[in-house]
Design a protein around this motif. Structure first.
Motif, mmCIF file in Angstrom:
data_model
loop_
_atom_site.group_PDB
_atom_site.id
_atom_site.type_symbol
_atom_site.label_atom_id
_atom_site.label_comp_id
_atom_site.label_asym_id
_atom_site.label_seq_id
_atom_site.Cartn_x
_atom_site.Cartn_y
_atom_site.Cartn_z
ATOM 1 N N HIS A 1 0.837 -1.184 0.000
ATOM 2 C CA HIS A 1 0.000 0.000 0.000
ATOM 3 C C HIS A 1 0.874 1.236 0.000
ATOM 4 N N ARG B 1 -6.418 5.398 11.357
ATOM 5 C CA ARG B 1 -7.222 4.287 11.889
ATOM 6 C C ARG B 1 -8.714 4.563 11.736
ATOM 7 N N ASP C 1 -9.657 4.131 8.130
ATOM 8 C CA ASP C 1 -9.679 2.713 7.784
ATOM 9 C C ASP C 1 -10.937 2.043 8.322
ATOM 10 N N GLU C 2 -11.310 2.371 9.549
ATOM 11 C CA GLU C 2 -12.515 1.792 10.138
ATOM 12 C C GLU C 2 -13.759 2.229 9.363
ATOM 13 N N GLN C 3 -13.793 3.485 8.962
ATOM 14 C CA GLN C 3 -14.934 3.979 8.185
ATOM 15 C C GLN C 3 -15.009 3.273 6.835
ATOM 16 N N ARG C 4 -13.850 3.047 6.198
ATOM 17 C CA ARG C 4 -13.821 2.349 4.919
ATOM 18 C C ARG C 4 -14.311 0.909 5.087
ATOM 19 N N ARG C 5 -13.868 0.255 6.148
ATOM 20 C CA ARG C 5 -14.299 -1.126 6.392
ATOM 21 C C ARG C 5 -15.801 -1.200 6.650
ATOM 22 N N ALA C 6 -16.317 -0.254 7.420
ATOM 23 C CA ALA C 6 -17.753 -0.225 7.689
ATOM 24 C C ALA C 6 -18.523 0.002 6.397
ATOM 25 N N SER C 7 -18.003 0.871 5.564
ATOM 26 C CA SER C 7 -18.646 1.146 4.272
ATOM 27 C C SER C 7 -18.623 -0.103 3.388
ATOM 28 N N ASP C 8 -17.497 -0.809 3.402
ATOM 29 C CA ASP C 8 -17.375 -2.045 2.609
ATOM 30 C C ASP C 8 -18.348 -3.112 3.085
ATOM 31 N N ARG C 9 -18.646 -3.095 4.392
ATOM 32 C CA ARG C 9 -19.582 -4.075 4.946
ATOM 33 C C ARG C 9 -21.027 -3.611 4.783
ATOM 34 N N GLU D 1 -22.390 -0.985 6.311
ATOM 35 C CA GLU D 1 -22.938 -0.500 7.579
ATOM 36 C C GLU D 1 -23.278 0.977 7.534
#
Length: 68
Positions: A2, A53, A56-64, A66
């Motif tokens: 990355h 961080r 990244d957490e917001q991106r992961r939540a968006s990917d899921r 949420e």
């Protein structure tokens, strides 16, 4: 691998460059050394790490799915 692009103010950049030379490291090496805890964490780097961080957490939540 990355790639991370960050913007820092001139004073912080000068400090990081000075410390990199003092430790015989590249600018990247100095940043990694600080992030890995080899030195007391700078408030600037702590804030940057917290922001990364959160992003990244917001991106992961968006990917899921949420976030709406």
């Amino acid at each position: 691998m990355h790639r991370l692009v960050i913007e820092v103010d001139g004073q912080l950049l000068q400090l990081l460059e000075y410390e990199a030379k003092a430790h015989y490291l590249s600018l990247e090496g100095e940043c990694l050394r600080r992030l890995q805890g080899a030195e007391a964490h700078s408030c600037y780097l702590q804030a940057l790490l917290a922001e990364l961080r959160a992003d990244d957490e917001q991106r992961r939540a968006s990917d899921r799915g949420e976030l709406a």
